[in-house]
Design an enzyme around this catalytic site. Sequence first.
Site, PDB file in Angstrom:
ATOM      1  N   SER A 111       0.874  -1.176   0.000  1.00 47.19           N
ATOM      2  CA  SER A 111       0.000   0.000   0.000  1.00 47.19           C
ATOM      3  C   SER A 111       0.912   1.227   0.000  1.00 47.19           C
ATOM      4  CB  SER A 111      -0.843  -0.002   1.273  1.00 47.19           C
ATOM      5  OG  SER A 111      -1.466   1.261   1.469  1.00 47.19           O
ATOM      6  N   TYR A 129      -1.794  -1.190  10.750  1.00 43.98           N
ATOM      7  CA  TYR A 129      -1.999  -1.400   9.318  1.00 43.98           C
ATOM      8  C   TYR A 129      -0.822  -0.841   8.516  1.00 43.98           C
ATOM      9  CZ  TYR A 129      -3.785  -1.242   4.591  1.00 43.98           C
ATOM     10  OH  TYR A 129      -3.908  -1.408   3.223  1.00 43.98           O
TER      11      TYR A 129
HETATM   12  N1  LIG Z   1      -8.705  -0.456  -1.240  1.00 43.53           N
HETATM   13  C1  LIG Z   1      -7.675   0.338  -0.932  1.00 43.53           C
HETATM   14  O1  LIG Z   1      -7.798   1.577  -0.857  1.00 43.53           O
HETATM   15  C2  LIG Z   1      -6.310  -0.271  -0.705  1.00 43.53           C
HETATM   16  C3  LIG Z   1      -5.199   0.595  -0.702  1.00 43.53           C
HETATM   17  C4  LIG Z   1      -3.936   0.057  -0.498  1.00 43.53           C
HETATM   18  C5  LIG Z   1      -3.774  -1.297  -0.297  1.00 43.53           C
HETATM   19  N2  LIG Z   1      -4.858  -2.115  -0.286  1.00 43.53           N
HETATM   20  C6  LIG Z   1      -4.625  -3.547  -0.049  1.00 43.53           C
HETATM   21  O2  LIG Z   1      -5.177  -4.287  -1.113  1.00 43.53           O
HETATM   22  C7  LIG Z   1      -5.458  -5.616  -0.676  1.00 43.53           C
HETATM   23  C8  LIG Z   1      -6.856  -6.003  -1.144  1.00 43.53           C
HETATM   24  O3  LIG Z   1      -7.795  -5.192  -0.477  1.00 43.53           O
HETATM   25  P1  LIG Z   1      -9.099  -4.616  -1.188  1.00 43.53           P
HETATM   26  O4  LIG Z   1      -8.951  -3.153  -1.260  1.00 43.53           O
HETATM   27  O5  LIG Z   1      -9.393  -5.381  -2.418  1.00 43.53           O
HETATM   28  O6  LIG Z   1     -10.162  -4.888  -0.020  1.00 43.53           O
HETATM   29  P2  LIG Z   1     -11.495  -5.776   0.022  1.00 43.53           P
HETATM   30  O7  LIG Z   1     -12.383  -5.421  -1.120  1.00 43.53           O
HETATM   31  O8  LIG Z   1     -12.002  -5.589   1.417  1.00 43.53           O
HETATM   32  O9  LIG Z   1     -10.957  -7.263  -0.182  1.00 43.53           O
HETATM   33  C9  LIG Z   1     -10.171  -7.894   0.807  1.00 43.53           C
HETATM   34  C10 LIG Z   1     -10.023  -9.357   0.452  1.00 43.53           C
HETATM   35  O10 LIG Z   1      -9.216  -9.975   1.482  1.00 43.53           O
HETATM   36  C11 LIG Z   1      -9.917 -11.114   1.969  1.00 43.53           C
HETATM   37  N3  LIG Z   1      -9.636 -11.380   3.369  1.00 43.53           N
HETATM   38  C12 LIG Z   1      -9.770 -10.516   4.411  1.00 43.53           C
HETATM   39  N4  LIG Z   1      -9.513 -11.159   5.578  1.00 43.53           N
HETATM   40  C13 LIG Z   1      -9.232 -12.447   5.246  1.00 43.53           C
HETATM   41  C14 LIG Z   1      -8.927 -13.607   6.007  1.00 43.53           C
HETATM   42  N5  LIG Z   1      -8.891 -13.577   7.349  1.00 43.53           N
HETATM   43  N6  LIG Z   1      -8.693 -14.772   5.364  1.00 43.53           N
HETATM   44  C15 LIG Z   1      -8.767 -14.820   4.005  1.00 43.53           C
HETATM   45  N7  LIG Z   1      -9.060 -13.766   3.229  1.00 43.53           N
HETATM   46  C16 LIG Z   1      -9.296 -12.593   3.850  1.00 43.53           C
HETATM   47  C17 LIG Z   1     -11.390 -10.792   1.756  1.00 43.53           C
HETATM   48  O11 LIG Z   1     -12.165 -11.979   1.631  1.00 43.53           O
HETATM   49  P3  LIG Z   1     -13.165 -12.604   2.728  1.00 43.53           P
HETATM   50  O12 LIG Z   1     -13.746 -11.470   3.502  1.00 43.53           O
HETATM   51  O13 LIG Z   1     -14.143 -13.352   1.878  1.00 43.53           O
HETATM   52  O14 LIG Z   1     -12.299 -13.508   3.525  1.00 43.53           O
HETATM   53  C18 LIG Z   1     -11.340 -10.075   0.416  1.00 43.53           C
HETATM   54  O15 LIG Z   1     -11.340 -11.005  -0.641  1.00 43.53           O
HETATM   55  C19 LIG Z   1      -5.284  -5.598   0.843  1.00 43.53           C
HETATM   56  O16 LIG Z   1      -4.039  -6.178   1.171  1.00 43.53           O
HETATM   57  C20 LIG Z   1      -5.294  -4.110   1.186  1.00 43.53           C
HETATM   58  O17 LIG Z   1      -4.561  -3.845   2.356  1.00 43.53           O
HETATM   59  C21 LIG Z   1      -6.117  -1.633  -0.489  1.00 43.53           C
END
Ligand SMILES: NC(=O)c1ccc[n+]([C@@H]2O[C@H](COP(=O)([O-])OP(=O)(O)OC[C@H]3O[C@@H](n4cnc5c(N)ncnc54)[C@H](OP(=O)(O)O)[C@@H]3O)[C@@H](O)[C@H]2O)c1
Length: 256
Positions: A138, A151
Site C-alpha cells: 500500500s 496497518y
Molecule cells: N482499497 C484500498 O484503498 C487499498 C489501498 C492500499 C492497499 N490495499 C490492499 O489491497 C489488498 C486487497 O484489499 P481490497 O482493497 O481489495 O479490499 P477488500 O475489497 O475488502 O478485499 C479484501 C479481500 O481480502 C480477503 N480477506 C480478508 N480477511 C481475510 C482472512 N482472514 N482470510 C482470508 N481472506 C481474507 C477478503 O475476503 P473474505 O472477507 O471473503 O475472507 C477479500 O477477498 C489488501 O491487502 C489491502 O490492504 C487496499
Amino acid sequence: MAQGTALVTGASAGLGTELAKLCAAGGYDVVLVARGAARLAELAADLARTYGIQARPLVADLADPSAPPEIHAQVSSAPVDLLINNAGFGLRGAFAETDWAAEARLLQVNVAALAHLTKLFLPEMVRRRSGRILNVASTAAFVPGPFMAMYYASKAFVLSFSEALANEVQGTGVTVTVLSPGPTRTEFFAAAGITDSGLFRGPAMDAAEVARQGYHAMMAGKTSVIAGARNRWMMRGARLIPRAWAAAQARRLNLG
Ligand SMILES: NC(=O)c1ccc[n+]([C@@H]2O[C@H](COP(=O)([O-])OP(=O)(O)OC[C@H]3O[C@@H](n4cnc5c(N)ncnc54)[C@H](OP(=O)(O)O)[C@@H]3O)[C@@H](O)[C@H]2O)c1
C-alpha cells in the site's frame, strides 16, 4: 493447455477479484482463496465459463496460522506459477485503546500468512527456475500511520520484505513484485469501518486499473510498482519530507 496455475488470496472481493480475472484472461488456471465461500464459488464459475480455464475456490481463513500449510497441501498436485498475496484488511484506533485480538489477526493475515505462503511456494519456484510472486502492500507502506499504526506498519513489512526477496532471487528465474495501491474503490474502507476517513473521501482509483498495473508489473518482473501517477508523485514527496511531517499528514487523513 493452461499457461500454468495462479493462486490469489483475497479473491472474493476488490483487487483480488480483479487480479484473478487478469490471471484467467491470461490463460492461467486459478485457485481462489478467501473466507467467503459463496462469492468464491460464483467467481470460479464465472471465470471458468468466460475464459475456459479451471478455477478452484479454496475457502480459508488466513487469520488462522494453520491456513498457509493447509493451502499448500491442497494445491500440491500442480505447481503454482503465480502466487498473488493480496488478502489484507485495515483497522483504525488509538493503539492504547484498540483490541489486541483484532490486531493479532491483522498481523497474521497482512504479514505472517503472506510470508508463510511465500516460504512454502518460493523454494519450489526456485527449483523449477520459474515463477512469479506479487505481494500487495500500500502507499501506507511508505509513511508512519498514526491511528492506523498496525496497518501502516504491516504494509511497511510487505514492501521491505518483497524488495529484499526480489533482490535475493535475482538470477533464479523467479521474480518478486510488490504493488502499492493508494486509495482504491473496493470494500476495504467499509470492511475496516472507516468510510469517514479522509483517505476514503479523497480521489480513489478503480480496482480494475490498480490490478492491471500490478499484474503487468509482475509479468514484466518489476520489483515495485505504485499504482497511479498521482500516488507515485505523492510517495516521491513523502520520501523527501521529514518522517514526523509525513506522520502528521497521515494522522489528519486517517482521522477524517
Ligand atoms: N482499497 C484500498 O484503498 C487499498 C489501498 C492500499 C492497499 N490495499 C490492499 O489491497 C489488498 C486487497 O484489499 P481490497 O482493497 O481489495 O479490499 P477488500 O475489497 O475488502 O478485499 C479484501 C479481500 O481480502 C480477503 N480477506 C480478508 N480477511 C481475510 C482472512 N482472514 N482470510 C482470508 N481472506 C481474507 C477478503 O475476503 P473474505 O472477507 O471473503 O475472507 C477479500 O477477498 C489488501 O491487502 C489491502 O490492504 C487496499
